[in-house]
Design a protein around this motif. Structure first.
Motif, PDB file in Angstrom:
ATOM      1  N   ALA A 125      77.335  -0.549  57.522  1.00 42.72           N
ATOM      2  CA  ALA A 125      77.041  -1.685  58.291  1.00 42.72           C
ATOM      3  C   ALA A 125      77.741  -2.943  58.613  1.00 42.72           C
ATOM      4  CB  ALA A 125      75.195  -2.123  57.993  1.00 42.72           C
ATOM      5  N   LYS A 126      78.597  -2.823  57.819  1.00 45.70           N
ATOM      6  CA  LYS A 126      79.507  -4.040  57.536  1.00 45.70           C
ATOM      7  C   LYS A 126      80.295  -4.399  58.754  1.00 45.70           C
ATOM      8  CE  LYS A 126      82.450  -6.674  54.854  1.00 45.70           C
ATOM      9  NZ  LYS A 126      81.657  -7.408  53.417  1.00 45.70           N
ATOM     10  N   CYS A 127      80.656  -3.671  59.705  1.00 44.02           N
ATOM     11  CA  CYS A 127      81.500  -3.973  60.951  1.00 44.02           C
ATOM     12  C   CYS A 127      80.647  -4.397  61.933  1.00 44.02           C
ATOM     13  CB  CYS A 127      82.510  -2.955  61.400  1.00 44.02           C
ATOM     14  SG  CYS A 127      83.858  -2.821  60.287  1.00 44.02           S
ATOM     15  N   PRO A 134      75.118 -14.031  56.950  1.00 50.68           N
ATOM     16  CA  PRO A 134      74.596 -12.993  57.401  1.00 50.68           C
ATOM     17  C   PRO A 134      75.145 -11.836  56.761  1.00 50.68           C
ATOM     18  CG  PRO A 134      74.874 -14.647  59.080  1.00 50.68           C
ATOM     19  CD  PRO A 134      75.381 -15.101  57.988  1.00 50.68           C
ATOM     20  N   TYR A 135      76.563 -11.851  56.524  1.00 44.56           N
ATOM     21  CA  TYR A 135      77.303 -10.718  56.030  1.00 44.56           C
ATOM     22  C   TYR A 135      76.471 -10.215  54.966  1.00 44.56           C
ATOM     23  CZ  TYR A 135      79.448 -13.306  52.312  1.00 44.56           C
ATOM     24  OH  TYR A 135      79.842 -14.219  50.784  1.00 44.56           O
ATOM     25  N   LEU A 136      75.744 -10.966  54.002  1.00 42.19           N
ATOM     26  CA  LEU A 136      75.200 -10.141  52.909  1.00 42.19           C
ATOM     27  C   LEU A 136      74.019  -8.971  53.378  1.00 42.19           C
ATOM     28  CD1 LEU A 136      74.072 -13.561  51.137  1.00 42.19           C
ATOM     29  CD2 LEU A 136      75.516 -11.746  50.081  1.00 42.19           C
ATOM     30  N   HIS A 170      74.652  -3.076  46.662  1.00 45.88           N
ATOM     31  CA  HIS A 170      75.759  -3.199  46.034  1.00 45.88           C
ATOM     32  C   HIS A 170      76.683  -4.547  46.120  1.00 45.88           C
ATOM     33  CE1 HIS A 170      77.185  -2.943  50.513  1.00 45.88           C
ATOM     34  NE2 HIS A 170      78.211  -3.510  49.969  1.00 45.88           N
ATOM     35  N   THR A 171      75.728  -5.496  46.919  1.00 50.23           N
ATOM     36  CA  THR A 171      76.747  -6.800  47.222  1.00 50.23           C
ATOM     37  C   THR A 171      76.339  -7.577  46.213  1.00 50.23           C
ATOM     38  OG1 THR A 171      76.970  -6.448  49.464  1.00 50.23           O
ATOM     39  CG2 THR A 171      77.315  -8.635  48.797  1.00 50.23           C
ATOM     40  N   THR A 172      74.856  -7.860  46.017  1.00 43.68           N
ATOM     41  CA  THR A 172      74.641  -8.841  44.819  1.00 43.68           C
ATOM     42  C   THR A 172      74.359  -8.318  43.435  1.00 43.68           C
ATOM     43  OG1 THR A 172      72.260  -8.463  45.443  1.00 43.68           O
ATOM     44  CG2 THR A 172      73.258 -10.190  46.685  1.00 43.68           C
ATOM     45  N   GLY A 202      79.221 -23.010  49.118  1.00 41.30           N
ATOM     46  CA  GLY A 202      78.626 -22.146  50.075  1.00 41.30           C
ATOM     47  C   GLY A 202      77.090 -21.377  49.179  1.00 41.30           C
ATOM     48  N   SER A 203      76.673 -20.702  49.872  1.00 42.65           N
ATOM     49  CA  SER A 203      75.330 -20.284  49.355  1.00 42.65           C
ATOM     50  C   SER A 203      75.767 -19.223  48.511  1.00 42.65           C
ATOM     51  CB  SER A 203      74.272 -19.816  50.426  1.00 42.65           C
ATOM     52  OG  SER A 203      75.195 -19.156  51.293  1.00 42.65           O
ATOM     53  N   ILE A 204      74.629 -19.050  47.199  1.00 41.76           N
ATOM     54  CA  ILE A 204      74.875 -18.063  46.434  1.00 41.76           C
ATOM     55  C   ILE A 204      73.351 -17.410  46.348  1.00 41.76           C
ATOM     56  CG2 ILE A 204      75.311 -17.120  43.998  1.00 41.76           C
ATOM     57  CD1 ILE A 204      77.308 -19.536  43.749  1.00 41.76           C
ATOM     58  N   ASP A 205      73.093 -16.068  46.449  1.00 46.28           N
ATOM     59  CA  ASP A 205      71.809 -15.311  46.413  1.00 46.28           C
ATOM     60  C   ASP A 205      71.530 -15.564  44.979  1.00 46.28           C
ATOM     61  OD1 ASP A 205      70.209 -13.184  46.335  1.00 46.28           O
ATOM     62  OD2 ASP A 205      70.746 -12.976  48.341  1.00 46.28           O
ATOM     63  N   ASN A 206      70.208 -15.638  45.193  1.00 42.43           N
ATOM     64  CA  ASN A 206      69.594 -15.764  43.657  1.00 42.43           C
ATOM     65  C   ASN A 206      69.724 -14.626  42.943  1.00 42.43           C
ATOM     66  OD1 ASN A 206      68.326 -17.633  41.747  1.00 42.43           O
ATOM     67  ND2 ASN A 206      66.286 -16.465  42.123  1.00 42.43           N
ATOM     68  N   THR A 207      69.649 -13.501  43.706  1.00 43.58           N
ATOM     69  CA  THR A 207      69.849 -12.251  42.873  1.00 43.58           C
ATOM     70  C   THR A 207      71.152 -12.080  42.252  1.00 43.58           C
ATOM     71  OG1 THR A 207      68.677 -11.296  44.958  1.00 43.58           O
ATOM     72  CG2 THR A 207      69.524  -9.778  43.291  1.00 43.58           C
ATOM     73  N   THR A 208      72.151 -12.654  42.723  1.00 48.98           N
ATOM     74  CA  THR A 208      73.388 -12.520  42.036  1.00 48.98           C
ATOM     75  C   THR A 208      73.438 -13.157  40.877  1.00 48.98           C
ATOM     76  OG1 THR A 208      74.630 -12.563  44.456  1.00 48.98           O
ATOM     77  CG2 THR A 208      76.010 -12.931  42.733  1.00 48.98           C
ATOM     78  N   ARG A 209      72.932 -14.339  40.952  1.00 46.75           N
ATOM     79  CA  ARG A 209      72.529 -15.308  39.718  1.00 46.75           C
ATOM     80  C   ARG A 209      71.972 -14.307  38.659  1.00 46.75           C
ATOM     81  NH1 ARG A 209      74.157 -20.372  40.870  1.00 46.75           N
ATOM     82  NH2 ARG A 209      73.587 -21.081  43.013  1.00 46.75           N
TER      83      ARG A 209
HETATM   84  O1  DGI Z   1      81.524  -5.219  51.473  1.00 51.93           O
HETATM   85  P1  DGI Z   1      82.819  -5.806  50.686  1.00 51.93           P
HETATM   86  O2  DGI Z   1      83.646  -6.746  50.950  1.00 51.93           O
HETATM   87  O3  DGI Z   1      83.453  -4.243  50.361  1.00 51.93           O
HETATM   88  O4  DGI Z   1      82.167  -5.930  49.214  1.00 51.93           O
HETATM   89  P2  DGI Z   1      80.579  -6.716  48.896  1.00 51.93           P
HETATM   90  O5  DGI Z   1      79.503  -5.829  49.757  1.00 51.93           O
HETATM   91  O6  DGI Z   1      80.573  -6.656  47.373  1.00 51.93           O
HETATM   92  O7  DGI Z   1      80.963  -8.141  49.274  1.00 51.93           O
HETATM   93  C1  DGI Z   1      82.000  -8.817  48.603  1.00 51.93           C
HETATM   94  C2  DGI Z   1      81.669 -10.385  48.747  1.00 51.93           C
HETATM   95  O8  DGI Z   1      80.380 -10.696  48.737  1.00 51.93           O
HETATM   96  C3  DGI Z   1      82.471 -10.989  47.881  1.00 51.93           C
HETATM   97  O9  DGI Z   1      83.258 -12.254  48.758  1.00 51.93           O
HETATM   98  C4  DGI Z   1      81.404 -11.993  47.119  1.00 51.93           C
HETATM   99  C5  DGI Z   1      80.290 -11.894  47.953  1.00 51.93           C
HETATM  100  N1  DGI Z   1      79.011 -12.178  47.241  1.00 51.93           N
HETATM  101  C6  DGI Z   1      78.487 -11.645  46.242  1.00 51.93           C
HETATM  102  N2  DGI Z   1      77.396 -12.277  46.210  1.00 51.93           N
HETATM  103  C7  DGI Z   1      77.121 -12.979  46.968  1.00 51.93           C
HETATM  104  C8  DGI Z   1      78.258 -13.301  47.827  1.00 51.93           C
HETATM  105  N3  DGI Z   1      78.365 -14.150  48.801  1.00 51.93           N
HETATM  106  C9  DGI Z   1      77.586 -15.027  49.029  1.00 51.93           C
HETATM  107  N4  DGI Z   1      77.413 -15.941  49.752  1.00 51.93           N
HETATM  108  N5  DGI Z   1      76.370 -15.153  48.083  1.00 51.93           N
HETATM  109  C10 DGI Z   1      76.353 -14.125  47.312  1.00 51.93           C
HETATM  110  O10 DGI Z   1      75.035 -14.245  46.106  1.00 51.93           O
END
Ligand code: DGI
Ligand code: FE
Ligand code: FE
Length: 192
Positions: free
Chosen positions: A53-55, A80-82, A110-112, A171-178
């Motif tokens: 769904a990235k593109c 929104p890329y999240l 896979h992102t957070t 910029g914003s950091i998702d709480n799940t990432t933390r």
């Molecule tokens: O889709 P990819 O680029 O291959 O990789 P990904 O889905 O892991 O996304 C990577 C990016 O997401 C990387 O620049 C870090 C960012 N990211 C991870 N957690 C968070 C985040 N960005 C924001 N804004 N908030 C988060 O919590």
């Protein structure tokens, strides 16, 4: 859908760089599955679809989530890329015909990441970060080596470096990432 059909469709849905990255993640996930005793086929399929769904343009990501009742958090409206992770899991099921819940879950987180991930979740999260096409992250050599030794330590290293990067950028950091980092930091050396 057969694997070659999925690849053909993805090649159309993704830009060239993203398709190359996707192949890198697919093969790296396969190798990590070999190293850590998971199904190579499932790992490769999850790797292949993780960024499906990235593109999609951001406004369309939001519209697709709203239309399909996928909950959007305030941070996801800001970045929104999240959403490509959640939306990717949805599309993997609905348009690529994947029904395996482990694969869908690995795409979704896979992102957070999330605290206490399962084996496939970690394989995909790590493969995404270390695939051969990546070159910007700090400590890549160390992280790549650790990926084949200890997945939990490797997760901790990646999350530490990702949070540092996100904080330096502002910029914003998702709480799940933390929360994911809070869970995995116990595996870092300097944490007694
Ligand atoms: O889709 P990819 O680029 O291959 O990789 P990904 O889905 O892991 O996304 C990577 C990016 O997401 C990387 O620049 C870090 C960012 N990211 C991870 N957690 C968070 C985040 N960005 C924001 N804004 N908030 C988060 O919590
Ligand atoms: Fe991604
Ligand atoms: Fe990716």
């Amino acid at each position: 859908m057969e694997l070659h059909e999925i690849r053909k469709k993805l090649k159309k849905e993704l830009d060239k760089g993203r398709y190359e990255h996707t192949k890198g993640v697919m093969y790296t996930a396969g190798c990590l599955a070999m190293a850590h005793g998971y199904s190579v086929e499932k790992a490769m399929l999850a790797g292949l679809l993780h960024d499906c769904a990235k593109c999609i343009p951001n406004d369309e990501k939001i519209a697709l989530c709203e239309k399909n009742h996928i909950l959007i958090h305030p941070v996801e409206y800001e970045s929104p890329y999240l959403l490509h992770a959640k939306l990717g899991a949805y599309l993997a099921e609905k348009t690529y015909g994947v029904s395996n819940p482990e694969i869908l879950h690995a795409i979704k987180v896979h992102t957070t990441g999330e605290p206490d991930m399962n084996l496939l979740d970690k394989i995909i999260y790590i493969a995404d970060y270390i695939e051969p096409g990546r070159d910007k992250a700090p400590n890549l050599q160390e992280v790549r080596q650790m990926a084949f030794q200890d997945l939990n330590v490797c997760m901790a290293q990646i999350l530490r470096d990702t949070l540092m990067y996100l904080m330096s950028r502002g910029g914003s950091i998702d709480n799940t990432t933390r929360m994911t980092y809070e869970f995995y930091k116990q595996y870092l050396d300097n944490e007694a």
